[in-house]
Design a protein around this motif. Structure first.
Motif, PDB file in Angstrom:
ATOM      1  N   ASP A  58       0.755  -1.129  -0.102  1.00  0.00           N
ATOM      2  CA  ASP A  58       0.013   0.232  -0.069  1.00  0.00           C
ATOM      3  C   ASP A  58       0.816   1.186  -0.105  1.00  0.00           C
ATOM      4  O   ASP A  58       1.932   1.358   0.736  1.00  0.00           O
ATOM      5  CB  ASP A  58      -0.841   0.023   1.338  1.00  0.00           C
ATOM      6  CG  ASP A  58      -1.900  -0.935   1.117  1.00  0.00           C
ATOM      7  OD1 ASP A  58      -2.324  -1.498   0.051  1.00  0.00           O
ATOM      8  OD2 ASP A  58      -2.689  -1.282   2.209  1.00  0.00           O
ATOM      9  N   GLY A  59       0.520   2.166  -0.731  1.00  0.00           N
ATOM     10  CA  GLY A  59       1.037   3.533  -0.966  1.00  0.00           C
ATOM     11  C   GLY A  59       2.167   3.426  -2.045  1.00  0.00           C
ATOM     12  O   GLY A  59       3.030   4.420  -1.972  1.00  0.00           O
ATOM     13  N   HIS A  76       8.789   4.258  -2.951  1.00  0.00           N
ATOM     14  CA  HIS A  76       7.898   4.007  -1.649  1.00  0.00           C
ATOM     15  C   HIS A  76       8.755   5.008  -0.716  1.00  0.00           C
ATOM     16  O   HIS A  76      10.021   4.869  -0.553  1.00  0.00           O
ATOM     17  CB  HIS A  76       7.972   2.570  -0.956  1.00  0.00           C
ATOM     18  CG  HIS A  76       7.069   2.348  -0.066  1.00  0.00           C
ATOM     19  ND1 HIS A  76       5.681   2.835   0.113  1.00  0.00           N
ATOM     20  CD2 HIS A  76       7.264   1.995   1.013  1.00  0.00           C
ATOM     21  CE1 HIS A  76       5.063   2.399   1.105  1.00  0.00           C
ATOM     22  NE2 HIS A  76       6.170   2.061   1.846  1.00  0.00           N
ATOM     23  N   ASP A  77       7.875   5.982  -0.049  1.00  0.00           N
ATOM     24  CA  ASP A  77       8.295   6.630   1.248  1.00  0.00           C
ATOM     25  C   ASP A  77       9.327   7.607   0.719  1.00  0.00           C
ATOM     26  O   ASP A  77      10.501   7.844   1.471  1.00  0.00           O
ATOM     27  CB  ASP A  77       8.866   5.843   2.321  1.00  0.00           C
ATOM     28  CG  ASP A  77       7.549   5.390   3.154  1.00  0.00           C
ATOM     29  OD1 ASP A  77       6.462   5.860   2.798  1.00  0.00           O
ATOM     30  OD2 ASP A  77       7.658   4.353   3.823  1.00  0.00           O
ATOM     31  N   ARG A 108      -4.796   5.279  -0.416  1.00  0.00           N
ATOM     32  CA  ARG A 108      -3.821   5.149  -1.726  1.00  0.00           C
ATOM     33  C   ARG A 108      -3.012   3.780  -1.489  1.00  0.00           C
ATOM     34  O   ARG A 108      -2.704   3.560  -0.833  1.00  0.00           O
ATOM     35  CB  ARG A 108      -2.739   6.324  -1.369  1.00  0.00           C
ATOM     36  CG  ARG A 108      -1.854   6.534  -2.696  1.00  0.00           C
ATOM     37  CD  ARG A 108      -1.063   7.726  -2.517  1.00  0.00           C
ATOM     38  NE  ARG A 108      -0.308   7.939  -3.716  1.00  0.00           N
ATOM     39  CZ  ARG A 108       0.801   8.766  -3.886  1.00  0.00           C
ATOM     40  NH1 ARG A 108       0.936   9.629  -2.877  1.00  0.00           N
ATOM     41  NH2 ARG A 108       1.437   8.762  -4.692  1.00  0.00           N
TER      42      ARG A 108
END
Length: 281
Positions: free
Chosen positions: A107-108, A129-130, A273
């Motif tokens: 996720d995300g 991611h991140d 998201r």
């Protein structure tokens, strides 16, 4: 001969002595010349042997280096913790099927496909991611040979030519290459761009990973993306391919019903998201 002939005479005359002395001197000179020639030949033979030994040792070193370059480079637990070959057992995970690579999704996370403008082939996939990213590419290799040792050396050489710096690191992914190359900042000022390269050799394939963004500076972000890398499943296929040949990926086919269902879910949960795919040409 002259020396022994002289001692055999019982009553030598002066002429005999002189003759014997002359013969003795000549014989001694001949003997010295012969000894010198033999010594020279021995020295030459020794030099030749040393040269041949040095050449043989150098040749052996070159063979050893070549063999070392061709060795597979991968974590010792690759078959248990990945990246996995399609023929191996691997844990269940939500993966996006890109043909040659089945990449885990969370996720995300965003998934970006890098394609060639002319052929429209998918050349690489980047997981974001991140604030960190990892780009993955798959290449064909012989069953008993690897690519990462050779590619890593070529990358380091290329970075040096660009005026950058590279450092080899030993991590859970094996041998990595941390690099810094000259680059311009958003304001146009001279700066540096930092990246980390990792590579893992598997059965008849090699996957190269390029970490960027926070994945270079933030250990936690890098660990998350490294875990995704280890969860990849590689399906090289059975067709014959040349060593180093890029294994093209395929864009995922999204079913229309699933797309509509996903759209409805997004409408119901506008702030939730999930994985995203961005295609870059």
């Amino acid at each position: 001969m002259g020396l022994f002939s002289r001692f055999k005479k019982s009553t030598p005359t002066d002429d005999d002595v002189r003759a014997d002395d002359e013969l003795t001197d000549d014989d001694e000179l001949d003997a010295q010349d012969t000894d010198a020639e033999a010594a020279d030949r021995a020295d030459d033979d020794a030099d030749d042997d040393e040269a041949e030994s040095a050449e043989a040792a150098e040749s052996d070193d070159e063979i050893d280096e070549e063999e070392a370059l061709l060795e597979k480079s991968a974590p010792f637990d690759r078959s248990e913790k990945g990246p996995f070959d399609i023929s191996e057992e691997y844990p269940e995970h939500d993966r996006l099927d890109l043909g040659a690579l089945k990449v885990p999704v969370v996720d995300g996370m965003q998934v970006r496909l890098d394609t060639d403008d002319d052929s429209q082939r998918v050349l690489a996939v980047t997981l974001i991611h991140d604030g960190g990213g990892i780009q993955l590419q798959a290449f064909a290799t012989p069953r008993s040979e690897g690519l990462w040792n050779t590619v890593r050396g070529q990358l380091a050489e290329s970075v040096t030519k660009q005026g950058g710096e590279s450092t080899e690191l030993h991590t859970s992914l094996g041998k990595e290459l941390a690099i810094e190359v000259p680059a311009k900042t958003e304001s146009g000022r001279p700066g540096k761009r930092a990246m980390r390269f990792a590579g893992i050799d598997g059965p008849r394939w090699f996957v190269r990973a390029v970490f960027s963004g926070k994945a270079v500076t933030d250990d936690e972000v890098r660990a998350e993306l490294s875990a995704l890398f280890r969860g990849v499943v590689v399906d090289r296929g059975e067709e014959a391919m040349a060593p180093r040949e890029l294994i093209a990926l395929t864009a995922p086919q999204v079913d229309q019903d699933e797309a509509e269902e996903k759209k409805d879910e997004d409408e119901l949960n506008p702030f939730e998201r999930g994985p995203e795919i961005t295609e870059v040409r």
